[in-house]
Scaffold this motif. Structure first.
Motif, PDB file in Angstrom:
ATOM      1  N   ASP A   1      -0.536   3.623  -5.244  1.00 39.70           N
ATOM      2  CA  ASP A   1      -1.497   2.606  -5.832  1.00 39.70           C
ATOM      3  C   ASP A   1      -1.280   2.251  -6.979  1.00 39.70           C
ATOM      4  N   ALA A   2      -0.732   3.133  -8.071  1.00 41.27           N
ATOM      5  CA  ALA A   2      -0.665   2.652  -9.373  1.00 41.27           C
ATOM      6  C   ALA A   2       0.426   1.833  -9.517  1.00 41.27           C
ATOM      7  N   LEU A   3       1.724   2.130  -8.839  1.00 40.10           N
ATOM      8  CA  LEU A   3       2.936   1.375  -8.756  1.00 40.10           C
ATOM      9  C   LEU A   3       2.529   0.047  -8.468  1.00 40.10           C
ATOM     10  N   ASN A   4       1.714  -0.259  -7.608  1.00 40.16           N
ATOM     11  CA  ASN A   4       1.277  -1.542  -7.173  1.00 40.16           C
ATOM     12  C   ASN A   4       0.759  -2.367  -8.014  1.00 40.16           C
ATOM     13  N   ASN A   5       0.231  -1.842  -9.490  1.00 42.00           N
ATOM     14  CA  ASN A   5      -0.198  -2.499 -10.424  1.00 42.00           C
ATOM     15  C   ASN A   5       0.969  -2.598 -11.511  1.00 42.00           C
ATOM     16  N   HIS A   6       2.127  -2.173 -11.505  1.00 43.31           N
ATOM     17  CA  HIS A   6       3.213  -2.284 -12.245  1.00 43.31           C
ATOM     18  C   HIS A   6       3.624  -3.855 -12.329  1.00 43.31           C
ATOM     19  N   PRO A   7       3.910  -4.298 -13.578  1.00 43.24           N
ATOM     20  CA  PRO A   7       4.342  -5.678 -13.532  1.00 43.24           C
ATOM     21  C   PRO A   7       5.783  -6.047 -12.836  1.00 43.24           C
ATOM     22  N   GLU A   8       6.453  -5.161 -12.624  1.00 54.10           N
ATOM     23  CA  GLU A   8       7.791  -5.369 -11.784  1.00 54.10           C
ATOM     24  C   GLU A   8       7.687  -4.360 -10.536  1.00 54.10           C
ATOM     25  N   ALA A   9       6.365  -4.338  -9.778  1.00 53.54           N
ATOM     26  CA  ALA A   9       6.090  -3.706  -8.625  1.00 53.54           C
ATOM     27  C   ALA A   9       7.160  -4.016  -7.600  1.00 53.54           C
ATOM     28  N   LYS A  10       7.411  -5.308  -7.497  1.00 52.52           N
ATOM     29  CA  LYS A  10       8.238  -5.553  -6.189  1.00 52.52           C
ATOM     30  C   LYS A  10       9.681  -5.080  -6.347  1.00 52.52           C
ATOM     31  N   GLU A  11      10.281  -5.311  -7.498  1.00 54.86           N
ATOM     32  CA  GLU A  11      11.590  -4.765  -7.776  1.00 54.86           C
ATOM     33  C   GLU A  11      11.587  -3.157  -7.712  1.00 54.86           C
ATOM     34  N   LYS A  12      10.461  -2.500  -8.216  1.00 54.02           N
ATOM     35  CA  LYS A  12      10.432  -0.960  -8.316  1.00 54.02           C
ATOM     36  C   LYS A  12      10.616  -0.566  -6.936  1.00 54.02           C
ATOM     37  N   ILE A  13       9.813  -1.236  -5.968  1.00 54.34           N
ATOM     38  CA  ILE A  13       9.459  -0.878  -4.821  1.00 54.34           C
ATOM     39  C   ILE A  13      10.597  -0.954  -3.875  1.00 54.34           C
ATOM     40  N   GLY A  14      11.440  -2.067  -3.947  1.00 54.78           N
ATOM     41  CA  GLY A  14      12.514  -2.420  -3.169  1.00 54.78           C
ATOM     42  C   GLY A  14      12.394  -2.685  -1.670  1.00 54.78           C
ATOM     43  N   ALA A  15      13.231  -1.850  -1.213  1.00 54.46           N
ATOM     44  CA  ALA A  15      13.173  -1.631   0.234  1.00 54.46           C
ATOM     45  C   ALA A  15      12.097  -0.942   0.899  1.00 54.46           C
ATOM     46  N   GLY A  16      11.254  -0.573  -0.007  1.00 53.74           N
ATOM     47  CA  GLY A  16      10.229   0.543   0.404  1.00 53.74           C
ATOM     48  C   GLY A  16      10.521   2.009  -0.320  1.00 53.74           C
ATOM     49  N   ILE A  17       9.527   2.828  -0.157  1.00 53.13           N
ATOM     50  CA  ILE A  17       9.440   3.931  -0.955  1.00 53.13           C
ATOM     51  C   ILE A  17       9.489   5.315   0.107  1.00 53.13           C
ATOM     52  N   ASP A  18      10.419   5.931  -0.085  1.00 50.89           N
ATOM     53  CA  ASP A  18      10.618   7.231   0.828  1.00 50.89           C
ATOM     54  C   ASP A  18       9.700   8.221   0.162  1.00 50.89           C
ATOM     55  N   HIS A  19       9.609   8.637  -1.242  1.00 49.50           N
ATOM     56  CA  HIS A  19       8.988   9.648  -2.002  1.00 49.50           C
ATOM     57  C   HIS A  19       9.303   9.410  -3.539  1.00 49.50           C
ATOM     58  N   PHE A  20       8.218  10.035  -4.240  1.00 52.52           N
ATOM     59  CA  PHE A  20       8.404  10.086  -5.712  1.00 52.52           C
ATOM     60  C   PHE A  20       8.826  11.360  -5.869  1.00 52.52           C
ATOM     61  N   PHE A  21       9.612  11.356  -7.020  1.00 59.15           N
ATOM     62  CA  PHE A  21       9.801  12.787  -7.642  1.00 59.15           C
ATOM     63  C   PHE A  21       9.961  12.704  -9.336  1.00 59.15           C
ATOM     64  N   VAL A  22       9.999  13.753  -9.923  1.00 61.62           N
ATOM     65  CA  VAL A  22       9.955  13.986 -11.375  1.00 61.62           C
ATOM     66  C   VAL A  22      11.435  14.356 -11.790  1.00 61.62           C
ATOM     67  N   ARG A  23      12.097  13.192 -12.734  1.00 61.38           N
ATOM     68  CA  ARG A  23      13.356  13.637 -13.438  1.00 61.38           C
ATOM     69  C   ARG A  23      13.299  13.256 -14.845  1.00 61.38           C
ATOM     70  N   ARG A  24      14.317  13.834 -15.531  1.00 59.43           N
ATOM     71  CA  ARG A  24      14.383  13.619 -16.762  1.00 59.43           C
ATOM     72  C   ARG A  24      14.573  12.274 -17.441  1.00 59.43           C
ATOM     73  N   ALA A  25      14.212  11.688 -18.383  1.00 60.14           N
ATOM     74  CA  ALA A  25      14.205  10.521 -19.076  1.00 60.14           C
ATOM     75  C   ALA A  25      14.904  10.490 -20.147  1.00 60.14           C
ATOM     76  N   ASP A  26      14.532   9.454 -21.001  1.00 62.40           N
ATOM     77  CA  ASP A  26      15.241   9.469 -22.580  1.00 62.40           C
ATOM     78  C   ASP A  26      14.621  10.399 -23.348  1.00 62.40           C
ATOM     79  N   TYR A  27      15.562  10.733 -23.829  1.00 59.63           N
ATOM     80  CA  TYR A  27      15.233  11.805 -25.360  1.00 59.63           C
ATOM     81  C   TYR A  27      14.504  13.258 -24.653  1.00 59.63           C
ATOM     82  N   GLY A  28      15.005  13.500 -23.470  1.00 61.90           N
ATOM     83  CA  GLY A  28      14.463  15.066 -22.918  1.00 61.90           C
ATOM     84  C   GLY A  28      13.056  14.704 -22.455  1.00 61.90           C
TER      85      GLY A  28
END
Length: 96
Positions: A47-74
């Motif tokens: 629901d939150a991602l649908n509000n993202h300004p780049e939602a269409k690009e982020k969702i792409g072909a559709g979402i299988d699942h969400f997970f957590v991973r490292r990002a910049d600066y740890g």
């Protein structure tokens, strides 16, 4: 000073954006790196991602699942794994 604006995400009503941001931080920090997000939290994140300004690009072909991973600066962030196997991170702050 600006008046607090209520926000609703995934059926949860927050009296202001700061409360929603805190909810995201608490949720993010409840997971270990590479851990898959629970189905309850997936509903909220979708629901939150649908509000993202780049939602269409982020969702792409559709979402299988969400997970957590490292990002910049740890730091940690939420990632989406798409149905085609590709992955993309997103900023929950941009979803507000």
């Amino acid at each position: 000073m600006a008046k607090a604006q209520p926000v609703e995400i995934g059926g949860i009503k927050f009296s202001k954006k700061g409360d929603a941001l805190q909810h995201f931080r608490t949720m993010l920090n409840s997971y270990s790196v590479e851990e898959r997000v629970s189905s309850e939290h997936e509903f909220f994140l979708l629901d939150a991602l649908n509000n993202h300004p780049e939602a269409k690009e982020k969702i792409g072909a559709g979402i299988d699942h969400f997970f957590v991973r490292r990002a910049d600066y740890g730091t940690k962030c939420f990632w989406v794994r798409r149905l085609d196997g590709s992955e993309e991170r997103f900023s929950y702050k941009s979803c507000l």
